[in-house]
Write an enzyme that holds these catalytic residues in place. Sequence first.
Site, PDB file in Angstrom:
ATOM      1  N   CYS A  73       0.837  -1.200   0.000  1.00 47.48           N
ATOM      2  CA  CYS A  73       0.000   0.000   0.000  1.00 47.48           C
ATOM      3  C   CYS A  73       0.876   1.255   0.000  1.00 47.48           C
ATOM      4  O   CYS A  73       1.463   1.581  -1.025  1.00 47.48           O
ATOM      5  CB  CYS A  73      -1.004  -0.039   1.149  1.00 47.48           C
ATOM      6  SG  CYS A  73      -2.355   1.149   0.948  1.00 47.48           S
ATOM      7  N   HIS A 161      -3.593  -5.302   0.574  1.00 49.09           N
ATOM      8  CA  HIS A 161      -3.034  -5.780   1.841  1.00 49.09           C
ATOM      9  C   HIS A 161      -3.073  -7.306   1.896  1.00 49.09           C
ATOM     10  O   HIS A 161      -4.096  -7.887   2.257  1.00 49.09           O
ATOM     11  CB  HIS A 161      -3.816  -5.180   3.020  1.00 49.09           C
ATOM     12  CG  HIS A 161      -3.560  -3.731   3.203  1.00 49.09           C
ATOM     13  ND1 HIS A 161      -2.509  -3.262   3.956  1.00 49.09           N
ATOM     14  CD2 HIS A 161      -4.176  -2.642   2.688  1.00 49.09           C
ATOM     15  CE1 HIS A 161      -2.508  -1.945   3.927  1.00 49.09           C
ATOM     16  NE2 HIS A 161      -3.496  -1.538   3.155  1.00 49.09           N
ATOM     17  N   GLU A 163      -1.756  -9.144   4.059  1.00 45.06           N
ATOM     18  CA  GLU A 163      -1.685  -9.597   5.448  1.00 45.06           C
ATOM     19  C   GLU A 163      -3.040  -9.759   6.119  1.00 45.06           C
ATOM     20  O   GLU A 163      -3.124 -10.312   7.216  1.00 45.06           O
ATOM     21  CB  GLU A 163      -0.808  -8.640   6.268  1.00 45.06           C
ATOM     22  CG  GLU A 163      -1.392  -7.270   6.514  1.00 45.06           C
ATOM     23  CD  GLU A 163      -1.164  -6.265   5.394  1.00 45.06           C
ATOM     24  OE1 GLU A 163      -1.357  -5.064   5.650  1.00 45.06           O
ATOM     25  OE2 GLU A 163      -0.793  -6.660   4.265  1.00 45.06           O
TER      26      GLU A 163
END
Length: 183
Positions: A73, A161, A163
Amino acid sequence: MTRIVVVDNHGQFTHLEHRTLRDLGVDVELVDNDTPPEDVDADGVVLSGGPDIDRAGKSAEYVDFDGPVLGVCLGHQVIAAALGGEVESGDYGGYADVTIDIEDAGDPLLGSLAPETRVWASHADEVVDVPDGFAITASSDICGVEAMSDTDRDLYGVQFHPEVAHTERGEEVFENFIDICDR
């Protein structure tokens, strides 16, 4: 054991990047973004997301790190801006579930993902023009540069993202980055 440093740009998901890498068996350390690259001893670096490119500390200096770098990001935007790409405000501000199209099945970071993969992304700001040497490796209906790679310099960036649980096969993105670091 592979050692990766996560540079903390003060994003709300940075701790998840750290935890995901730790859970994958990596020796991982979280450092503040005012840490100079020459003070980092690692096989690779992740530049985390964060609220503002003007508060990215020394993150731009990591484009010259002697090892692979993955920008997530804001980290993706920092890499692009530092190397002559262009970052602008996006048309879609908040977090959203987005389907990305993988543009390069041979890309070492994203090539193993499904041709269409659902991810969780924010598009408040986004890369609109990649730097010289980079290829666009993923795009979507709302963002032309969801991911980019410069495999010659081992620099990678993703707007989304990996994660977070909302991203399909996000852990696989980190596994692929670990493989890149282990080459």
